[in-house]
Design a protein around this motif. Structure first.
Motif, PDB file in Angstrom:
ATOM      1  N   LEU A 251     -88.782  22.200  75.278  1.00  0.00           N
ATOM      2  CA  LEU A 251     -88.213  20.855  75.370  1.00  0.00           C
ATOM      3  C   LEU A 251     -86.686  20.862  75.336  1.00  0.00           C
ATOM      4  CD1 LEU A 251     -90.531  18.666  73.089  1.00  0.00           C
ATOM      5  CD2 LEU A 251     -90.397  18.668  75.583  1.00  0.00           C
ATOM      6  N   PHE A 252     -86.111  21.619  74.410  1.00  0.00           N
ATOM      7  CA  PHE A 252     -84.678  21.530  74.154  1.00  0.00           C
ATOM      8  C   PHE A 252     -83.871  22.670  74.774  1.00  0.00           C
ATOM      9  CE2 PHE A 252     -87.054  19.763  70.503  1.00  0.00           C
ATOM     10  CZ  PHE A 252     -86.782  18.426  70.731  1.00  0.00           C
ATOM     11  N   LEU A 304     -79.658  19.407  71.362  1.00  0.00           N
ATOM     12  CA  LEU A 304     -79.117  20.622  70.769  1.00  0.00           C
ATOM     13  C   LEU A 304     -80.057  21.771  71.084  1.00  0.00           C
ATOM     14  CD1 LEU A 304     -76.860  21.809  68.949  1.00  0.00           C
ATOM     15  CD2 LEU A 304     -78.422  21.457  67.013  1.00  0.00           C
ATOM     16  N   PRO A 305     -79.737  22.615  72.073  1.00  0.00           N
ATOM     17  CA  PRO A 305     -80.603  23.756  72.391  1.00  0.00           C
ATOM     18  C   PRO A 305     -80.671  24.732  71.220  1.00  0.00           C
ATOM     19  CG  PRO A 305     -79.048  23.299  74.184  1.00  0.00           C
ATOM     20  CD  PRO A 305     -78.598  22.504  73.002  1.00  0.00           C
ATOM     21  N   LEU A 306     -81.743  25.491  71.158  1.00  0.00           N
ATOM     22  CA  LEU A 306     -81.869  26.504  70.121  1.00  0.00           C
ATOM     23  C   LEU A 306     -80.720  27.502  70.249  1.00  0.00           C
ATOM     24  CD1 LEU A 306     -85.709  27.279  70.249  1.00  0.00           C
ATOM     25  CD2 LEU A 306     -84.499  25.801  68.638  1.00  0.00           C
ATOM     26  N   GLY A 307     -80.088  27.812  69.133  1.00  0.00           N
ATOM     27  CA  GLY A 307     -78.986  28.765  69.134  1.00  0.00           C
ATOM     28  C   GLY A 307     -77.642  28.164  69.472  1.00  0.00           C
ATOM     29  N   ALA A 308     -77.598  26.866  69.825  1.00  0.00           N
ATOM     30  CA  ALA A 308     -76.326  26.221  70.170  1.00  0.00           C
ATOM     31  C   ALA A 308     -75.663  25.688  68.911  1.00  0.00           C
ATOM     32  CB  ALA A 308     -76.555  25.088  71.163  1.00  0.00           C
ATOM     33  N   THR A 309     -74.366  25.575  68.940  1.00  0.00           N
ATOM     34  CA  THR A 309     -73.623  25.021  67.808  1.00  0.00           C
ATOM     35  C   THR A 309     -73.084  23.641  68.110  1.00  0.00           C
ATOM     36  OG1 THR A 309     -71.593  26.084  68.614  1.00  0.00           O
ATOM     37  CG2 THR A 309     -72.941  27.304  67.001  1.00  0.00           C
ATOM     38  N   ARG A 310     -73.168  23.234  69.354  1.00  0.00           N
ATOM     39  CA  ARG A 310     -72.634  21.938  69.759  1.00  0.00           C
ATOM     40  C   ARG A 310     -73.669  21.221  70.629  1.00  0.00           C
ATOM     41  NH1 ARG A 310     -66.976  22.286  72.582  1.00  0.00           N
ATOM     42  NH2 ARG A 310     -66.550  23.112  70.471  1.00  0.00           N
ATOM     43  N   PRO A 311     -73.984  19.941  70.313  1.00  0.00           N
ATOM     44  CA  PRO A 311     -74.939  19.201  71.134  1.00  0.00           C
ATOM     45  C   PRO A 311     -74.368  18.893  72.518  1.00  0.00           C
ATOM     46  CG  PRO A 311     -73.961  17.750  69.493  1.00  0.00           C
ATOM     47  CD  PRO A 311     -73.488  19.148  69.160  1.00  0.00           C
ATOM     48  N   GLU A 312     -75.248  18.719  73.470  1.00  0.00           N
ATOM     49  CA  GLU A 312     -74.853  18.434  74.848  1.00  0.00           C
ATOM     50  C   GLU A 312     -75.392  17.069  75.259  1.00  0.00           C
ATOM     51  OE1 GLU A 312     -76.239  21.689  77.241  1.00  0.00           O
ATOM     52  OE2 GLU A 312     -75.429  23.196  75.852  1.00  0.00           O
ATOM     53  N   PRO A 313     -74.550  16.211  75.873  1.00  0.00           N
ATOM     54  CA  PRO A 313     -74.996  14.869  76.238  1.00  0.00           C
ATOM     55  C   PRO A 313     -76.097  14.915  77.298  1.00  0.00           C
ATOM     56  CG  PRO A 313     -72.872  15.346  77.241  1.00  0.00           C
ATOM     57  CD  PRO A 313     -73.161  16.478  76.301  1.00  0.00           C
TER      58      PRO A 313
END
Length: 489
Positions: A251-252, A304-313
């Motif tokens: 999903l993410f 917020l993808p797994l392993g990401a530190t910043r959310p993406e719009p």
């Protein structure tokens, strides 16, 4: 009614030797009067926006099938006084149909219920497959068979049902509620849903589509997307089919190095539907950890993808669907209340096929054409079998039955032998005598019904045989008590 249509219908009766001239003359008068009266009030409901498209309080007998159906009104609106059904010219509901006696049966509203009594007809009167003796209560959606004509009773909306032919065409002088076309196959009930979809499609509302398995939830979701004007893609994800350990990454999405084997970035289904529509099918099976992240997507419009530190719009229209009782899952602590509130900004309910049997003939013709056999005709026994079955797996099951029948048929007419075994068994059940041991218990308590369902592992047919009732009656009891058959299978 145009002269051409009228003469086409009249010729049907002239071509049948068992029809008498006074039946034809009276039927001509009654068809014109019934259709004019039925459409007058209903036409007002078909104008303007959805808010005005309410059902009239008028009850009716909705035609499910009869040979020569094209010459019959789709609905006979009912008054509360007694009305005789029969071939006689004086009958309030005139039925020039084979196997119908001149004065066959009588129906009226009595003691807060609709009741029907047989008037000594040759072939008897059947309610939900049982030949009645004396006076019998007819419940909402119950099937009433008068000779070779099969109806269902509706407590309201009688005139509105009458604006739709069994073929799906609109009666002359009526206007469909959905103005932009629809992929939803059916008459009045499905047209109301299609009109609702038109009204909400371009909004930002999150839609929760509710309905049993096989009722067409994905078809409705696709139509929402097509009419939304959104330029992105439509993406469908079955939450029940994804393993718990993969659903979040699917999903993410995830970033390279997020876990062992993540050798590159991968966008998830949510980002893939950016600018479009995401259908989360079987949302009731989503694990709790994914529910929390989905809530963030809906609230913040970012992922917020797994392993990401910043959310993406992300700009995505979320449509959720389920056959499960989310209210019950919330009480059990399995489904988040705050997520439900976000998803349930507009609930869209799809009826089961057993609750819209007036669409079975149209759906059958649609599936025959879809699978390359539009030339096949449907015999009365074949149609009667389709109508007697309760279709636990809904439209999906009907499509399979029609594919099977078309494959087995070696000539031009579909017969009872071409029906699946489950449908043929329904015919046997339909005409079977009630078991005397429990026939005196017409309405078991909710606890008793749950016990029977547990003992029979959710097999409604076996429960019906134990209490001496048709399966449709058992389904109506479950609906009354809020019992979900899936909980027992």
């Amino acid at each position: 009614m145009t002269p051409a249509v009228y003469h086409e219908r009249l010729n049907y009766f002239l071509s049948h030797r068992h029809k008498r001239q006074n039946d034809i003359a009276m039927f001509r008068t009654r068809v014109l009067a019934t259709m004019n009266d039925a459409s007058t009030g209903a036409m007002q409901n078909f104008q303007g926006n959805l808010a005005s498209a309410t059902s009239s309080p008028v009850a009716g007998l909705v035609l499910l099938y009869a040979e020569g159906y094209g010459a019959l009104p789709s609905t006979f609106p009912l008054t509360r006084g007694p009305a005789v059904l029969g071939r006689d010219a004086s009958a309030e509901i005139c039925l020039p149909v084979s196997a119908v006696s001149r004065r066959h049966a009588e129906i009226e509203f009595k003691n807060s219920s609709w009741v029907v009594r047989d008037l000594g007809s040759t072939n008897g009167t059947l309610v939900d497959g049982r030949r009645i003796e004396g006076e019998t209560v007819v419940e909402e959606n119950a099937e009433l068979r008068i000779g070779d004509a099969i109806f269902k009773l509706v407590g309201q909306g009688g005139p509105e049902y009458g604006n739709y032919c069994l073929t799906g065409a609109s009666r002359e002088g009526s206007t469909r509620l959905a103005q932009r076309g629809t992929t939803l196959v059916g008459g009045y009930q499905m047209d109301k849903i299609a009109a609702t979809i038109e009204q909400i499609a371009s909004s930002e509302l999150s839609i929760l589509i509710l309905g049993e398995s096989g009722t067409g939830k994905e078809v409705a979701a696709r139509e929402l997307h097509e009419k939304s004007g959104r330029k992105g893609r439509f993406s469908a994800v079955n939450c029940a089919a994804l393993p718990d350990n993969l659903i979040e990454s699917e999903l993410f999405g995830y970033k390279k190095g997020a876990f062992s084997g993540a050798d590159r970035d991968k966008i998830g289904h949510i980002q893939a539907a950016d600018g479009g529509t995401l259908l989360l099918d079987e949302i009731g099976d989503m694990p709790a950890s994914a529910q929390a992240k989905l809530l963030r997507v809906l609230q913040a419009r970012e992922v917020l993808p797994l392993g990401a530190t910043r959310p993406e719009p992300v700009d995505v229209r979320v449509v959720a669907a389920t056959h499960r009782d989310l209210g019950k899952l919330q009480k059990e602590g399995v489904f988040r209340r705050d997520l439900f509130a976000r998803l349930n900004e507009f609930p869209l309910h799809l009826p089961s096929l057993r609750d819209r049997k007036e669409d079975i003939f149209q759906l059958s013709r649609f599936f025959l054409a879809k699978h390359g056999s539009p030339q096949l005709a449907l015999s009365f026994p074949f149609m009667a079998g389709l109508l007697h079955h309760d279709w636990p797996y809904n439209v999906r099951e009907l499509e399979s039955a029609m594919k099977r029948a078309a494959t087995l048929c070696t000539h031009s007419l579909l017969e009872e032998a071409h029906l699946p075994e489950a449908v043929q068994q329904a015919i046997v059940d339909y005409a079977a005598d009630a078991r005397p041991s429990l026939a005196s218990q017409p309405l078991p308590s909710a606890e008793e019904l749950r016990q029977l369902l547990a003992e029979e592992e959710g097999n409604v047919a076996r429960v019906g045989r134990r209490v001496g009732k048709a399966r449709m009656q058992v389904h109506r009891w479950m609906k009354r008590y809020g019992i979900e058959v899936e909980d027992y299978r």
